[in-house]
Motif scaffolding. Structure first.
Motif, mmCIF file in Angstrom:
data_model
loop_
_atom_site.group_PDB
_atom_site.id
_atom_site.type_symbol
_atom_site.label_atom_id
_atom_site.label_comp_id
_atom_site.label_asym_id
_atom_site.label_seq_id
_atom_site.Cartn_x
_atom_site.Cartn_y
_atom_site.Cartn_z
ATOM 1 N N VAL A 45 -49.954 -28.347 17.276
ATOM 2 C CA VAL A 45 -50.696 -29.042 16.235
ATOM 3 C C VAL A 45 -52.026 -29.590 16.768
ATOM 4 O O VAL A 45 -53.036 -29.571 16.063
ATOM 5 N N ASN A 67 -37.961 -36.338 20.125
ATOM 6 C CA ASN A 67 -39.043 -37.308 20.360
ATOM 7 C C ASN A 67 -38.654 -38.232 21.491
ATOM 8 O O ASN A 67 -37.477 -38.373 21.817
ATOM 9 N N GLY A 90 -53.822 -25.526 16.401
ATOM 10 C CA GLY A 90 -53.845 -26.490 15.297
ATOM 11 C C GLY A 90 -54.974 -26.308 14.293
ATOM 12 O O GLY A 90 -55.017 -27.009 13.289
ATOM 13 N N GLY A 144 -47.463 -39.187 12.476
ATOM 14 C CA GLY A 144 -47.958 -38.798 11.161
ATOM 15 C C GLY A 144 -47.920 -37.298 10.935
ATOM 16 O O GLY A 144 -47.386 -36.824 9.913
ATOM 17 N N ALA A 145 -48.462 -36.531 11.874
ATOM 18 C CA ALA A 145 -48.519 -35.074 11.707
ATOM 19 C C ALA A 145 -47.110 -34.482 11.698
ATOM 20 O O ALA A 145 -46.773 -33.660 10.834
ATOM 21 N N ALA A 186 -42.753 -37.358 15.987
ATOM 22 C CA ALA A 186 -42.258 -38.229 14.923
ATOM 23 C C ALA A 186 -43.395 -39.088 14.370
ATOM 24 O O ALA A 186 -43.160 -40.064 13.668
ATOM 25 N N ASP A 243 -39.678 -43.963 21.799
ATOM 26 C CA ASP A 243 -40.794 -44.906 21.756
ATOM 27 C C ASP A 243 -40.858 -45.533 20.365
ATOM 28 O O ASP A 243 -39.895 -45.480 19.599
ATOM 29 N N MET A 262 -53.621 -32.748 23.968
ATOM 30 C CA MET A 262 -54.939 -33.153 23.478
ATOM 31 C C MET A 262 -55.424 -34.347 24.297
ATOM 32 O O MET A 262 -54.606 -35.108 24.821
ATOM 33 N N MET A 271 -55.473 -27.591 10.196
ATOM 34 C CA MET A 271 -56.620 -28.411 9.822
ATOM 35 C C MET A 271 -57.356 -27.801 8.631
ATOM 36 O O MET A 271 -57.651 -28.474 7.643
#
Ligand code: NAD
Length: 287
Positions: A234, A157, A257, A136-137, A134, A160, A210, A261
C-alpha cells in the motif's frame, strides 16, 4: 485553468492539515479538465477544531462535496447526514457528496484498492487474503474486501495502539459480512508463514517500507513467498520496497500503492460526477 472557471463552476474541497503536499488537486482538476466538467478542486488547511465549521461551509457554499484527510477522517462523520455502509463500518470518511444539502460520507480507499486489483487482473473474490495492518488504510481495505466478497481475511498487526481497532474490524466482518476474518500478532512469525502459504494474495497495509521505515519489511525473508502468491504494497513512496523486491526475486506478481491512490481518487470523482475518471489519461499523467 483560468479559462475554465466561470460563474457556474462548482467547488469541491480537500480538507486536512497538513495538506499542501497533496497530489489530489492536480489529479482531480486534470480529470475535470479532460472530461470538460465544470468543477474546481481546491485544498483547504482544515484541522480538527475547524472541521465542523468546514462542513457547514460545504452546505452554505453549495459545494458539490469534498475529500477529507487526516486528522478529519474519523471526526467528520458526526456532522454528516448519512454514511455509506463501508464508511460506517470503518468509522472513517474520505469523501463527502452534497446532494442538495444532504451530505453523505463515503470511504473510497478500500474501493480504490479493490479497483486497482481488478485493473491488474487480480481477482480475490472468494479467495484468501493475508494482510498486515490495522490503521486507516488497512481497515478500509479489510472492510471493503469483506463487503466485496473476499472469502477469508487473515489480519496480522503489532500489539500497538492499533490492535483494538483490528479486534473491532474482525468482529464487524464476521457479524456483518459473508467473509470470515481472524487476527494474529505480527510477532507470531510461524503463524504468518503458515497463513501466507495458502493465501491467494498478501498485502502490506502498514507504513513499513515507506519513509521513515524505508528499507524495512513486515515479511522477514524470501522463504515466506512462493511464486503463485500475489504480493501488494500500500505504501507508494518510494515505489520500490524491500518487501516487493524479495517477492519479485521469488517470481511473485506484485503491485505497488499507486493504483490504490489513483482509483480511490477515481471513486471519489465518480461519486461527484457520476462518471469514472479518464483512467488511462491519468496513468499517463502520473507516470
Ligand atoms: P496508520 O498510522 O493509520 O497505520 C499504521 C499501521 O502501520 C498500523 O497498522 C501500525 O500497527 C503499523 N505499523 C507502524 N509501524 C510499524 C512497524 N514498525 N512494524 C509493523 N507495523 C507497523 O497509517 P495509514 O494511514 O493506514 O497508512 C499506512 C500506509 O499506507 C502508509 O504508508 C500510507 O502512506 C499508505 N497509504 C497508501 C494509500 C494509497 O492510496 N496507496 C492510502 C492510504 C495510506
Amino acid at each position: 485553468m483560468s479559462e475554465r472557471i466561470t460563474g457556474h463552476t462548482e467547488l469541491i474541497g480537500l480538507m486536512a492539515y497538513p495538506i499542501r503536499h497533496s497530489s489530489s488537486p492536480a489529479m482531480q482538476n486534470e480529470a475535470f479538465a479532460k472530461l470538460g466538467y465544470d468543477y474546481a478542486y481546491l485544498a483547504f488547511e482544515v484541522g480538527a477544531d475547524e472541521i465542523e465549521d468546514a462542513v457547514k461551509a460545504i452546505r452554505t457554499l453549495k459545494m458539490r462535496g469534498s475529500n477529507v484527510s487526516m486528522p478529519n477522517k474519523t471526526l467528520v462523520g458526526q456532522y454528516l447526514d448519512e454514511l455509506s455502509p463501508a464508511a460506517e463500518m470503518c468509522g472513517a470518511v474520505n469523501t463527502i457528496v452534497n446532494d442538495h444539502g444532504h451530505l453523505t460520507g463515503h470511504i473510497t480507499d478500500g474501493i480504490g484498492f479493490m479497483a486497482a486489483l481488478k485493473d491488474n487482473n487480480i481477482d480475490a473474490i472468494g479467495k484468501k487474503m493475508t494482510i498486515v495492518g490495522a490503521g486507516g488504510a488497512a481497515t478500509a481495505i479489510e472492510i471493503q474486501a469483506a463487503l466485496d466478497g473476499v472469502g477469508e481475511i487473515v489480519i496480522f498487526n503489532r500489539k500497538d495502539e492499533f490492535w483494538d481497532r483490528a479486534v473491532s474490524t474482525v468482529e464487524k466482518i464476521n457479524t456483518r459480512t459473508s467473509s470470515h476474518a481472524v487476527l494474529y500478532d505480527l510477532a507470531d512469525l510461524d503463524q504468518l508463514k503458515k497463513e501466507m502459504a495458502d493465501s491467494y494474495i498478501f498485502v502490506n497495509a502498514t507504513g513499513v517500507g515507506m519513509k521513515p521505515l524505508e528499507g524495512q519489511s513486515v515479511v522477514p525473508d524470501k522463504s515466506y513467498f512462493r511464486p503463485e502468491l500475489i504480493v501488494v504494497d500500500v505504501p507508494y513512496s518510494p515505489l520500490e520496497t524491500a518487501m516487493r523486491s524479495m517477492a519479485k526475486e521469488v517470481g511473485c506478481k506484485t503491485m505497488n500503492g499507486l493504483g490504490m491512490m489513483l482509483f480511490q481518487g477515481s471513486a471519489a470523482f465518480e461519486l461527484w460526477t457520476g462518471e469514472p475518471m479518464p483512467i488511462e489519461h491519468m496513468k499517463e499523467i502520473l507516470n
